[in-house]
Write a protein that holds these residues in place. Structure first.
Motif, PDB file in Angstrom:
ATOM      1  N   ILE A  76       0.856  -1.179   0.000  1.00 31.23           N
ATOM      2  CA  ILE A  76       0.000   0.000   0.000  1.00 31.23           C
ATOM      3  C   ILE A  76       0.895   1.232   0.000  1.00 31.23           C
ATOM      4  N   ILE A  77       0.630   2.146  -0.923  1.00 31.21           N
ATOM      5  CA  ILE A  77       1.355   3.421  -0.997  1.00 31.21           C
ATOM      6  C   ILE A  77       0.534   4.431  -0.204  1.00 31.21           C
ATOM      7  N   CYS A  78       1.117   4.947   0.871  1.00 29.11           N
ATOM      8  CA  CYS A  78       0.368   5.741   1.849  1.00 29.11           C
ATOM      9  C   CYS A  78       0.227   7.210   1.450  1.00 29.11           C
ATOM     10  N   ALA A  79      -0.231   7.454   0.248  1.00 26.08           N
ATOM     11  CA  ALA A  79      -0.451   8.810  -0.258  1.00 26.08           C
ATOM     12  C   ALA A  79      -1.108   8.696  -1.626  1.00 26.08           C
ATOM     13  N   ASN A  80      -1.638   9.804  -2.128  1.00 30.55           N
ATOM     14  CA  ASN A  80      -2.293   9.817  -3.440  1.00 30.55           C
ATOM     15  C   ASN A  80      -1.298   9.947  -4.589  1.00 30.55           C
ATOM     16  N   THR A  81      -0.493  11.008  -4.561  1.00 33.33           N
ATOM     17  CA  THR A  81       0.363  11.343  -5.694  1.00 33.33           C
ATOM     18  C   THR A  81       1.311  10.223  -6.136  1.00 33.33           C
ATOM     19  N   PRO A  82       1.962   9.491  -5.215  1.00 34.11           N
ATOM     20  CA  PRO A  82       2.893   8.453  -5.663  1.00 34.11           C
ATOM     21  C   PRO A  82       2.256   7.322  -6.471  1.00 34.11           C
ATOM     22  N   HIS A  83       0.926   7.289  -6.541  1.00 34.59           N
ATOM     23  CA  HIS A  83       0.286   6.278  -7.373  1.00 34.59           C
ATOM     24  C   HIS A  83       0.566   6.488  -8.862  1.00 34.59           C
ATOM     25  N   LEU A  84       1.225   7.579  -9.191  1.00 32.62           N
ATOM     26  CA  LEU A  84       1.660   7.779 -10.575  1.00 32.62           C
ATOM     27  C   LEU A  84       2.641   6.684 -11.004  1.00 32.62           C
ATOM     28  N   VAL A  85       3.214   5.963 -10.036  1.00 29.29           N
ATOM     29  CA  VAL A  85       4.179   4.899 -10.357  1.00 29.29           C
ATOM     30  C   VAL A  85       3.497   3.569 -10.642  1.00 29.29           C
ATOM     31  N   TYR A  86       2.208   3.464 -10.400  1.00 34.19           N
ATOM     32  CA  TYR A  86       1.511   2.170 -10.435  1.00 34.19           C
ATOM     33  C   TYR A  86       1.716   1.402 -11.737  1.00 34.19           C
ATOM     34  N   GLU A  87       1.449   2.047 -12.871  1.00 32.36           N
ATOM     35  CA  GLU A  87       1.538   1.355 -14.166  1.00 32.36           C
ATOM     36  C   GLU A  87       2.965   0.908 -14.466  1.00 32.36           C
ATOM     37  N   PHE A  88       3.951   1.583 -13.892  1.00 36.02           N
ATOM     38  CA  PHE A  88       5.356   1.224 -14.096  1.00 36.02           C
ATOM     39  C   PHE A  88       5.791   0.105 -13.154  1.00 36.02           C
ATOM     40  N   VAL A  89       5.415   0.223 -11.885  1.00 33.02           N
ATOM     41  CA  VAL A  89       5.902  -0.715 -10.869  1.00 33.02           C
ATOM     42  C   VAL A  89       5.143  -2.045 -10.859  1.00 33.02           C
ATOM     43  N   GLN A  90       3.816  -1.985 -10.938  1.00 32.48           N
ATOM     44  CA  GLN A  90       3.018  -3.198 -10.756  1.00 32.48           C
ATOM     45  C   GLN A  90       3.423  -4.367 -11.660  1.00 32.48           C
ATOM     46  N   PRO A  91       3.669  -4.156 -12.959  1.00 31.65           N
ATOM     47  CA  PRO A  91       4.041  -5.305 -13.809  1.00 31.65           C
ATOM     48  C   PRO A  91       5.403  -5.909 -13.476  1.00 31.65           C
ATOM     49  N   GLN A  92       6.210  -5.193 -12.678  1.00 29.67           N
ATOM     50  CA  GLN A  92       7.573  -5.645 -12.418  1.00 29.67           C
ATOM     51  C   GLN A  92       7.760  -6.284 -11.042  1.00 29.67           C
ATOM     52  N   ILE A  93       6.655  -6.460 -10.307  1.00 30.60           N
ATOM     53  CA  ILE A  93       6.728  -7.156  -9.026  1.00 30.60           C
ATOM     54  C   ILE A  93       5.688  -8.269  -9.001  1.00 30.60           C
ATOM     55  N   GLY A  94       5.846  -9.185  -8.072  1.00 25.09           N
ATOM     56  CA  GLY A  94       4.972 -10.358  -8.041  1.00 25.09           C
ATOM     57  C   GLY A  94       3.852 -10.287  -7.033  1.00 25.09           C
ATOM     58  N   ILE A  95       3.661  -9.138  -6.395  1.00 22.46           N
ATOM     59  CA  ILE A  95       2.584  -8.958  -5.426  1.00 22.46           C
ATOM     60  C   ILE A  95       1.764  -7.729  -5.818  1.00 22.46           C
ATOM     61  N   PRO A  96       0.493  -7.694  -5.403  1.00 19.39           N
ATOM     62  CA  PRO A  96      -0.357  -6.564  -5.821  1.00 19.39           C
ATOM     63  C   PRO A  96      -0.076  -5.277  -5.063  1.00 19.39           C
ATOM     64  N   ILE A  97      -0.240  -4.156  -5.765  1.00 17.59           N
ATOM     65  CA  ILE A  97      -0.286  -2.845  -5.134  1.00 17.59           C
ATOM     66  C   ILE A  97      -1.767  -2.500  -4.968  1.00 17.59           C
ATOM     67  N   LEU A  98      -2.160  -2.181  -3.761  1.00 19.97           N
ATOM     68  CA  LEU A  98      -3.560  -1.848  -3.493  1.00 19.97           C
ATOM     69  C   LEU A  98      -3.805  -0.401  -3.917  1.00 19.97           C
ATOM     70  N   HIS A  99      -4.366  -0.227  -5.094  1.00 14.14           N
ATOM     71  CA  HIS A  99      -4.511   1.104  -5.702  1.00 14.14           C
ATOM     72  C   HIS A  99      -5.530   1.945  -4.951  1.00 14.14           C
ATOM     73  N   ILE A 100      -5.183   3.183  -4.683  1.00 14.37           N
ATOM     74  CA  ILE A 100      -6.076   4.078  -3.957  1.00 14.37           C
ATOM     75  C   ILE A 100      -7.363   4.351  -4.733  1.00 14.37           C
ATOM     76  N   ALA A 101      -7.287   4.325  -6.068  1.00 15.34           N
ATOM     77  CA  ALA A 101      -8.484   4.564  -6.879  1.00 15.34           C
ATOM     78  C   ALA A 101      -9.463   3.396  -6.791  1.00 15.34           C
ATOM     79  N   GLU A 102      -8.983   2.210  -6.449  1.00 16.59           N
ATOM     80  CA  GLU A 102      -9.877   1.076  -6.222  1.00 16.59           C
ATOM     81  C   GLU A 102     -10.758   1.355  -5.005  1.00 16.59           C
ATOM     82  N   ALA A 103     -10.136   1.901  -3.960  1.00 15.10           N
ATOM     83  CA  ALA A 103     -10.900   2.261  -2.763  1.00 15.10           C
ATOM     84  C   ALA A 103     -11.901   3.371  -3.079  1.00 15.10           C
ATOM     85  N   ILE A 104     -11.483   4.344  -3.888  1.00 15.05           N
ATOM     86  CA  ILE A 104     -12.365   5.447  -4.288  1.00 15.05           C
ATOM     87  C   ILE A 104     -13.540   4.908  -5.096  1.00 15.05           C
TER      88      ILE A 104
END
Length: 226
Positions: A76-104
C-alpha cells in the motif's frame, strides 16, 4: 493474517494516520489486543518535491522489490500522488499494489456517484492515474478545479498540509472549490490529498466526500484479513 508492505513518508503525517487506521480496523475484527504484520518503508518526501517522474518510478520499484523480498504479500502506498508509479511498478513485481483509486471507486459506486471532483496537489489533479483507473474500472468521470486555482491548491498541499499545518484560509479555499466543482457537475468530491480529511471533515461539507485515507486503509485491512 497476510503481511502488508507500506510505503510512506509523503508525508509522515499521513503515514502515521495510515498506520493508526490499519491497526484500528484490523483490531476491530480480531481484537484490540492484537495487531497486523506490517513492513514500513518511509521515503524522504523531497523525492516527490523534485517532480522527476523517472527518478520517482525507479525509487518506488526498488522499494517495492525490497518489501516483496522482506515478505510483504501486497503493498500500500500511503499517499495519493505516488500512485503515478503504479503502471510502471506493478508489472515488475509479483505482489499486488492496493490502488487508492480502487478504494475510491468502490465507495463512489456504493453511494451512486458518477462524476467526482478531484482535489489535491497539481500532479494528482492533472495526472491520469486516478481518473484513468476510475473510468476504466468503474465508468466514473473525474473533473478538477479550473486552471487558475490549481497552483493555490498545490501550495496549500505542499507548503501547509504535508507539513502538518492546517489553516482556516486553506479550509475556506477547499470548501469554495467543492462548491465550484458541484456547480460544474460533480456529485461527490475526492479528497485527493491524504491530509485533506484532517483539514475538512464530512460534517463540514454539504457534498459527499470521498476521504481517500480512510477508504484506502479499509482496503488494506480487508486484504490483511483475507
Amino acid at each position: 493474517m497476510k503481511t502488508l508492505g507500506m510505503i510512506g513518508g509523503t508525508s509522515w503525517h499521513s503515514t502515521i494516520e495510515y498506520y493508526k487506521l490499519i491497526n484500528e480496523l484490523v483490531g476491530g475484527v480480531i481484537g484490540g489486543d492484537q495487531n497486523p504484520p506490517l513492513i514500513l518503508h518511509s521515503i524522504n518526501i523531497q523525492l516527490m518535491r523534485e517532480q522527476n517522474h523517472e527518478k520517482i518510478k525507479k525509487a518506488y520499484l526498488e522499494i517495492s522489490k525490497k518489501l516483496e523480498t522482506a515478505g510483504a504479500e501486497a503493498i500500500i502506498i500511503c499517499a495519493n500522488t505516488p500512485h503515478l508509479v503504479y503502471e510502471f511498478v506493478q508489472p515488475q513485481i509479483g505482489i499486488p499494489i492496493l490502488h487508492i483509486a480502487e478504494a475510491i471507486g468502490r465507495a463512489a459506486e456504493k453511494r451512486g456517484l458518477k462524476t467526482l471532483g478531484l482535489l489535491g496537489n497539481r500532479p494528482t489533479m492533472t495526472g491520469d492515474f486516478i481518473p484513468y483507473y476510475l473510468k476504466k474500472h468503474y465508468d466514473i468521470d473525474t473533473i478538477i478545479p479550473e486552471e487558475k486555482y490549481l497552483d493555490k491548491s498545490h501550495y496549500y498541499v505542499s507548503k501547509e498540509l504535508t507539513l502538518g499545518k492546517f489553516t482556516d484560509e486553506a479550509k475556506v479555499f477547499y470548501l469554495e472549490q467543492m462548491e465550484n466543482l458541484n456547480h460544474r457537475g460533480a456529485d461527490g468530491i475526492i479528497m485527493g490529498c491524504t491530509e485533506l480529511p484532517l483539514l475538512i471533515k464530512e460534517e463540514d461539507s454539504k457534498f459527499p466526500l470521498i476521504a481517500t485515507t480512510q477508504l484506502h486503509a479499509q482496503l488494506a485491512a480487508d486484504f490483511i484479513l483475507g
